[in-house]
Design a protein around this motif. Structure first.
Motif, PDB file in Angstrom:
ATOM      1  N   ASP A 193      19.147 -27.665   9.186  1.00 16.03           N
ATOM      2  CA  ASP A 193      19.422 -26.943  10.427  1.00 16.03           C
ATOM      3  C   ASP A 193      20.907 -26.683  10.643  1.00 16.03           C
ATOM      4  O   ASP A 193      21.316 -26.234  11.714  1.00 16.03           O
ATOM      5  CB  ASP A 193      18.848 -27.699  11.624  1.00 16.03           C
ATOM      6  N   GLU A 194      21.744 -26.933   9.617  1.00 14.45           N
ATOM      7  CA  GLU A 194      23.167 -26.651   9.706  1.00 14.45           C
ATOM      8  C   GLU A 194      23.482 -25.431   8.845  1.00 14.45           C
ATOM      9  O   GLU A 194      23.215 -25.425   7.638  1.00 14.45           O
ATOM     10  CB  GLU A 194      23.983 -27.850   9.230  1.00 14.45           C
ATOM     11  N   PRO A 195      24.055 -24.374   9.438  1.00 13.73           N
ATOM     12  CA  PRO A 195      24.333 -23.141   8.680  1.00 13.73           C
ATOM     13  C   PRO A 195      25.132 -23.373   7.401  1.00 13.73           C
ATOM     14  O   PRO A 195      24.806 -22.796   6.362  1.00 13.73           O
ATOM     15  CB  PRO A 195      25.126 -22.296   9.682  1.00 13.73           C
ATOM     16  N   ALA A 196      26.155 -24.225   7.444  1.00 12.18           N
ATOM     17  CA  ALA A 196      26.978 -24.439   6.256  1.00 12.18           C
ATOM     18  C   ALA A 196      26.174 -25.060   5.127  1.00 12.18           C
ATOM     19  O   ALA A 196      26.334 -24.701   3.956  1.00 12.18           O
ATOM     20  CB  ALA A 196      28.170 -25.327   6.604  1.00 12.18           C
ATOM     21  N   VAL A 197      25.290 -25.974   5.477  1.00 12.22           N
ATOM     22  CA  VAL A 197      24.447 -26.620   4.467  1.00 12.22           C
ATOM     23  C   VAL A 197      23.478 -25.606   3.863  1.00 12.22           C
ATOM     24  O   VAL A 197      23.270 -25.567   2.647  1.00 12.22           O
ATOM     25  CB  VAL A 197      23.675 -27.807   5.075  1.00 12.22           C
ATOM     26  N   LEU A 198      22.881 -24.772   4.708  1.00  7.83           N
ATOM     27  CA  LEU A 198      21.955 -23.753   4.214  1.00  7.83           C
ATOM     28  C   LEU A 198      22.666 -22.777   3.289  1.00  7.83           C
ATOM     29  O   LEU A 198      22.137 -22.423   2.224  1.00  7.83           O
ATOM     30  CB  LEU A 198      21.326 -22.997   5.385  1.00  7.83           C
ATOM     31  N   LEU A 199      23.861 -22.336   3.660  1.00  7.58           N
ATOM     32  CA  LEU A 199      24.592 -21.379   2.833  1.00  7.58           C
ATOM     33  C   LEU A 199      24.927 -21.977   1.472  1.00  7.58           C
ATOM     34  O   LEU A 199      24.856 -21.276   0.451  1.00  7.58           O
ATOM     35  CB  LEU A 199      25.858 -20.926   3.552  1.00  7.58           C
ATOM     36  N   ARG A 200      25.293 -23.253   1.429  1.00 10.97           N
ATOM     37  CA  ARG A 200      25.563 -23.896   0.143  1.00 10.97           C
ATOM     38  C   ARG A 200      24.299 -23.962  -0.704  1.00 10.97           C
ATOM     39  O   ARG A 200      24.325 -23.749  -1.918  1.00 10.97           O
ATOM     40  CB  ARG A 200      26.122 -25.303   0.358  1.00 10.97           C
ATOM     41  N   GLU A 201      23.166 -24.230  -0.040  1.00  7.87           N
ATOM     42  CA  GLU A 201      21.902 -24.296  -0.767  1.00  7.87           C
ATOM     43  C   GLU A 201      21.514 -22.931  -1.312  1.00  7.87           C
ATOM     44  O   GLU A 201      21.026 -22.819  -2.452  1.00  7.87           O
ATOM     45  CB  GLU A 201      20.796 -24.833   0.145  1.00  7.87           C
ATOM     46  N   LEU A 202      21.729 -21.875  -0.540  1.00 12.89           N
ATOM     47  CA  LEU A 202      21.417 -20.521  -1.012  1.00 12.89           C
ATOM     48  C   LEU A 202      22.265 -20.147  -2.220  1.00 12.89           C
ATOM     49  O   LEU A 202      21.774 -19.495  -3.148  1.00 12.89           O
ATOM     50  CB  LEU A 202      21.611 -19.501   0.124  1.00 12.89           C
ATOM     51  N   ALA A 203      23.526 -20.554  -2.219  1.00 16.99           N
ATOM     52  CA  ALA A 203      24.389 -20.292  -3.371  1.00 16.99           C
ATOM     53  C   ALA A 203      23.864 -21.015  -4.610  1.00 16.99           C
ATOM     54  O   ALA A 203      23.871 -20.461  -5.718  1.00 16.99           O
ATOM     55  CB  ALA A 203      25.822 -20.726  -3.064  1.00 16.99           C
ATOM     56  N   ASP A 204      23.385 -22.236  -4.427  1.00 16.71           N
ATOM     57  CA  ASP A 204      22.833 -22.995  -5.549  1.00 16.71           C
ATOM     58  C   ASP A 204      21.547 -22.348  -6.066  1.00 16.71           C
ATOM     59  O   ASP A 204      21.306 -22.308  -7.279  1.00 16.71           O
ATOM     60  CB  ASP A 204      22.564 -24.431  -5.104  1.00 16.71           C
ATOM     61  N   ILE A 205      20.750 -21.810  -5.153  1.00  7.16           N
ATOM     62  CA  ILE A 205      19.506 -21.140  -5.555  1.00  7.16           C
ATOM     63  C   ILE A 205      19.822 -19.894  -6.372  1.00  7.16           C
ATOM     64  O   ILE A 205      19.132 -19.600  -7.357  1.00  7.16           O
ATOM     65  CB  ILE A 205      18.667 -20.785  -4.305  1.00  7.16           C
ATOM     66  N   ARG A 206      20.858 -19.174  -6.002  1.00  5.66           N
ATOM     67  CA  ARG A 206      21.250 -17.993  -6.781  1.00  5.66           C
ATOM     68  C   ARG A 206      21.611 -18.378  -8.208  1.00  5.66           C
ATOM     69  O   ARG A 206      21.325 -17.648  -9.147  1.00  5.66           O
ATOM     70  CB  ARG A 206      22.426 -17.274  -6.109  1.00  5.66           C
ATOM     71  N   ARG A 207      22.234 -19.530  -8.376  1.00  4.13           N
ATOM     72  CA  ARG A 207      22.607 -19.976  -9.719  1.00  4.13           C
ATOM     73  C   ARG A 207      21.379 -20.415 -10.517  1.00  4.13           C
ATOM     74  O   ARG A 207      21.269 -20.117 -11.710  1.00  4.13           O
ATOM     75  CB  ARG A 207      23.602 -21.136  -9.629  1.00  4.13           C
TER      76      ARG A 207
END
Length: 254
Positions: free
Chosen positions: A173-187
């Motif tokens: 539920d933290e935007p910064a954590v979600l954005l980091r996770e999305l970047a990892d998913i792209r990789r």
């Protein structure tokens, strides 16, 4: 639950929508009194609405119980994107189910939510809450995160600005954590989810990617946390997503 003040000045369409929304995915049929309670509408109002909906086949009646009607399903089948997606996806979904031994879902992004448009279950598997038409917040699901990882910044911002509500204690539920996770998913190419949407359930998903288009759908494997290890199914999910993406691109080209 809609409040009493909500019922004072709502349109007919709002009241009909409230009746439809009163049905839950596990309901075996509801009486007028229970429908009225859930919709927070007068019983007499719900009785009149239900009679009209039954006449139009939007609701079915069996004695005192009411069910969502077959006409809703018929209308749902006419929506072009889900119908086309299901047609192309079913062979891929069957293969993914057979390879992983787990339930397979196909879903599309709708605003900040993902909506399931097809499900292939494993015989005798633990019953899961997933169903065609089921809707969950995108940020809380592997399906949604797989799509968001490859979406435009504007789409991600819109989802984040709407609030990252917790569906379970494990939901990000933290935007910064979600954005980091999305970047990892792209990789990695595959999104994983562990009890973020439903306690006891894990999933892995891959977005359907067509060159030049923003992603709007994803395919996933879902199962009990003690039976599904996302890392083990990742290669199969990635392969299924790539295969279905190519089929979609070829279909568009025709």
């Amino acid at each position: 639950m809609r409040t009493a003040s909500w019922t004072d000045s709502v349109s007919v369409l709002d009241r009909v929508t409230a009746v439809f929304d009163a049905f839950g995915e596990d309901d075996e049929g509801l009486g007028v009194s229970e429908l009225a309670r859930r919709a927070n509408l007068p019983k007499s109002t719900v009785s009149r609405i239900a009679a009209d909906l039954v006449a139009q086949r939007f609701l079915d009646r069996d004695g005192e119980l009411l069910y969502l009607g077959v006409r809703l399903f018929e209308l749902g089948q006419t929506v072009p994107q889900p119908r086309m997606l299901r047609r192309l996806a079913l062979p891929v979904m069957r293969e993914l189910r057979d390879v992983t031994g787990q339930t397979v879902q196909l879903a599309v992004l709708d605003g900040a939510d993902v909506v399931v448009v097809a499900v292939l279950r494993v015989p005798c598997a633990l019953e899961l809450s997933t169903r065609v038409g089921g809707r969950d917040r995108a940020h809380a699901t592997a399906l949604g995160k797989a799509i968001l990882a490859f979406s435009t910044p504007e789409t991600v911002t819109r989802v984040v600005s709407g609030g990252l509500t917790k569906q379970t204690p494990h939901t990000v539920d933290e935007p910064a954590v979600l954005l980091r996770e999305l970047a990892d998913i792209r990789r990695r190419g595959v999104a994983a989810e562990h009890e973020e949407c439903t306690i006891g359930v894990a999933a892995a998903a891959g977005a359907l990617l067509i060159p030049g288009e923003a992603p709007s759908a994803a395919i996933s494997v879902i199962g009990p946390v003690d039976a599904l290890l996302p890392d083990r199914v990742t290669p199969a999910v990635r392969a299924a997503a790539v295969t279905l993406s190519r089929r979609l691109a070829a279909d568009r080209a025709r």
